[in-house]
Design a protein around this motif. Structure first.
Motif, PDB file in Angstrom:
ATOM      1  N   TRP A  36       0.835  -1.192   0.000  1.00  0.00           N
ATOM      2  CA  TRP A  36       0.000   0.000   0.000  1.00  0.00           C
ATOM      3  C   TRP A  36       0.872   1.244   0.000  1.00  0.00           C
ATOM      4  CZ3 TRP A  36       0.064   3.636   3.985  1.00  0.00           C
ATOM      5  CH2 TRP A  36       0.770   3.247   5.128  1.00  0.00           C
ATOM      6  N   PHE A  37       0.290   2.331  -0.413  1.00  0.00           N
ATOM      7  CA  PHE A  37       0.926   3.644  -0.292  1.00  0.00           C
ATOM      8  C   PHE A  37      -0.154   4.709  -0.389  1.00  0.00           C
ATOM      9  CE2 PHE A  37       0.916   2.947  -4.862  1.00  0.00           C
ATOM     10  CZ  PHE A  37       0.628   4.191  -5.389  1.00  0.00           C
ATOM     11  N   VAL A  38       0.199   5.912  -0.017  1.00  0.00           N
ATOM     12  CA  VAL A  38      -0.690   7.064  -0.148  1.00  0.00           C
ATOM     13  C   VAL A  38      -0.139   7.897  -1.294  1.00  0.00           C
ATOM     14  CG1 VAL A  38      -1.637   9.101   0.988  1.00  0.00           C
ATOM     15  CG2 VAL A  38      -1.235   7.021   2.307  1.00  0.00           C
ATOM     16  N   SER A  40       0.239  11.037  -4.150  1.00  0.00           N
ATOM     17  CA  SER A  40       0.530  12.464  -3.998  1.00  0.00           C
ATOM     18  C   SER A  40      -0.720  13.281  -3.724  1.00  0.00           C
ATOM     19  CB  SER A  40       1.212  12.999  -5.254  1.00  0.00           C
ATOM     20  OG  SER A  40       2.426  12.333  -5.459  1.00  0.00           O
ATOM     21  N   GLU A  41      -1.879  12.802  -4.186  1.00  0.00           N
ATOM     22  CA  GLU A  41      -3.135  13.513  -3.945  1.00  0.00           C
ATOM     23  C   GLU A  41      -3.935  12.917  -2.785  1.00  0.00           C
ATOM     24  OE1 GLU A  41      -2.139  14.187  -8.246  1.00  0.00           O
ATOM     25  OE2 GLU A  41      -2.540  12.340  -7.196  1.00  0.00           O
ATOM     26  N   ASN A  42      -3.275  12.170  -1.907  1.00  0.00           N
ATOM     27  CA  ASN A  42      -3.863  11.588  -0.681  1.00  0.00           C
ATOM     28  C   ASN A  42      -4.908  10.512  -0.943  1.00  0.00           C
ATOM     29  OD1 ASN A  42      -2.268  12.986   1.122  1.00  0.00           O
ATOM     30  ND2 ASN A  42      -3.644  14.737   1.155  1.00  0.00           N
ATOM     31  N   TYR A  43      -4.742   9.732  -1.970  1.00  0.00           N
ATOM     32  CA  TYR A  43      -5.577   8.564  -2.190  1.00  0.00           C
ATOM     33  C   TYR A  43      -4.810   7.345  -1.688  1.00  0.00           C
ATOM     34  CZ  TYR A  43      -8.703  11.191  -5.222  1.00  0.00           C
ATOM     35  OH  TYR A  43      -9.601  12.098  -5.716  1.00  0.00           O
ATOM     36  N   VAL A  44      -5.490   6.432  -1.023  1.00  0.00           N
ATOM     37  CA  VAL A  44      -4.855   5.196  -0.580  1.00  0.00           C
ATOM     38  C   VAL A  44      -4.901   4.210  -1.737  1.00  0.00           C
ATOM     39  CG1 VAL A  44      -4.977   3.258   1.027  1.00  0.00           C
ATOM     40  CG2 VAL A  44      -5.473   5.562   1.828  1.00  0.00           C
ATOM     41  N   VAL A  45      -3.748   3.644  -2.055  1.00  0.00           N
ATOM     42  CA  VAL A  45      -3.636   2.649  -3.110  1.00  0.00           C
ATOM     43  C   VAL A  45      -3.179   1.350  -2.465  1.00  0.00           C
ATOM     44  CG1 VAL A  45      -2.529   2.041  -5.295  1.00  0.00           C
ATOM     45  CG2 VAL A  45      -3.029   4.429  -4.781  1.00  0.00           C
ATOM     46  N   ILE A  78      -2.686  -6.715  -8.671  1.00  0.00           N
ATOM     47  CA  ILE A  78      -3.702  -5.707  -8.953  1.00  0.00           C
ATOM     48  C   ILE A  78      -3.502  -4.578  -7.950  1.00  0.00           C
ATOM     49  CG2 ILE A  78      -5.344  -7.357  -9.848  1.00  0.00           C
ATOM     50  CD1 ILE A  78      -6.531  -6.109  -6.765  1.00  0.00           C
ATOM     51  N   ALA A  79      -4.006  -3.432  -8.281  1.00  0.00           N
ATOM     52  CA  ALA A  79      -4.007  -2.303  -7.350  1.00  0.00           C
ATOM     53  C   ALA A  79      -5.404  -1.708  -7.365  1.00  0.00           C
ATOM     54  CB  ALA A  79      -2.977  -1.255  -7.745  1.00  0.00           C
ATOM     55  N   ILE A  80      -5.834  -1.269  -6.207  1.00  0.00           N
ATOM     56  CA  ILE A  80      -7.121  -0.603  -6.090  1.00  0.00           C
ATOM     57  C   ILE A  80      -6.866   0.788  -5.534  1.00  0.00           C
ATOM     58  CG2 ILE A  80      -9.357  -0.596  -4.938  1.00  0.00           C
ATOM     59  CD1 ILE A  80      -9.193  -3.637  -4.850  1.00  0.00           C
ATOM     60  N   VAL A  81      -7.310   1.791  -6.261  1.00  0.00           N
ATOM     61  CA  VAL A  81      -7.215   3.170  -5.777  1.00  0.00           C
ATOM     62  C   VAL A  81      -8.517   3.430  -5.028  1.00  0.00           C
ATOM     63  CG1 VAL A  81      -6.930   5.582  -6.392  1.00  0.00           C
ATOM     64  CG2 VAL A  81      -5.822   3.810  -7.766  1.00  0.00           C
ATOM     65  N   THR A  97      -2.243  10.072  -9.663  1.00  0.00           N
ATOM     66  CA  THR A  97      -2.502   8.941  -8.774  1.00  0.00           C
ATOM     67  C   THR A  97      -2.614   7.654  -9.578  1.00  0.00           C
ATOM     68  OG1 THR A  97      -3.586  10.300  -7.107  1.00  0.00           O
ATOM     69  CG2 THR A  97      -4.146   7.975  -7.125  1.00  0.00           C
ATOM     70  N   LEU A  98      -3.295   7.700 -10.716  1.00  0.00           N
ATOM     71  CA  LEU A  98      -3.392   6.520 -11.569  1.00  0.00           C
ATOM     72  C   LEU A  98      -2.017   6.092 -12.078  1.00  0.00           C
ATOM     73  CD1 LEU A  98      -6.588   7.441 -13.605  1.00  0.00           C
ATOM     74  CD2 LEU A  98      -6.383   5.728 -11.790  1.00  0.00           C
ATOM     75  N   ALA A  99      -1.173   7.056 -12.440  1.00  0.00           N
ATOM     76  CA  ALA A  99       0.181   6.735 -12.905  1.00  0.00           C
ATOM     77  C   ALA A  99       1.005   6.113 -11.785  1.00  0.00           C
ATOM     78  CB  ALA A  99       0.861   7.992 -13.432  1.00  0.00           C
TER      79      ALA A  99
END
Length: 168
Positions: A36-38, A40-45, A78-81, A97-99
């Motif tokens: 996981w990571f947060v 740059s725009e504060n979305y949890v991925v 897989i990744a979930i934003v 964030t998608l990138a």
């Protein structure tokens, strides 16, 4: 002499006693079991480490408004934003964030070992299902995607590590 010895023993016992502070242990978040990571725009991925975690993430945590990110590479996770409650800032999830999510997916795949630069793609939550063409059930960690996939620009194989700590 006995009273002096008792007094001396009592003071040495008091000096040896240590004060114990009971501090509550920080509660772990549900996503700390996976990659996981947060952004740059504060979305949890969040991303799965294996097929079973990918399955659990999609079944339990892919909610309306979230975005599913994947790559056409062997062993790509897989990744979930995650949008959060009501979405962070509303509207579409930002391209940066998608990138970043696409970069995580590519760097955690076989592309990292081979040094291959490739692209990832994303779809909305409602495009992901567990049943394939003709209603067949897909194996663990595999999902059927309906509709068009949105390809991201090629990413460099770059990852960073952050350490979070608190000085008490």
């Amino acid at each position: 002499a006995i009273k002096q010895a008792e007094k001396k023993a009592a003071t040495s016992v008091q000096a040896m006693q240590t004060t114990h502070a009971i501090r509550a242990i920080r509660r772990n978040y549900w996503f700390e079991k996976v990659w996981w990571f947060v952004s740059s725009e504060n979305y949890v991925v969040v991303g799965g480490k294996d097929a079973m975690q990918n399955e659990q993430l999609v079944r339990a945590h892919l909610k309306p408004g979230d975005v599913y990110v994947h790559a056409d590479i062997h062993e790509a996770p897989i990744a979930i934003v995650k949008r959060g409650k009501g979405g962070v800032g509303g509207g579409e999830i930002p391209p940066l964030t998608l990138a970043q999510a696409g970069s995580m997916v590519i760097c955690r795949s076989k592309a990292w070992e081979s040094g291959m630069v490739t692209t990832a793609w994303w779809v909305h939550d409602h495009q992901v299902s567990k049943s394939g063409a003709g209603g067949q059930h897909l194996p663990t960690g595999r999902f059927a995607i309906s509709g068009t996939t949105n390809y991201l620009p090629p990413n460099q194989l770059v990852m960073g590590v952050g350490v979070v700590f608190r000085v008490a």
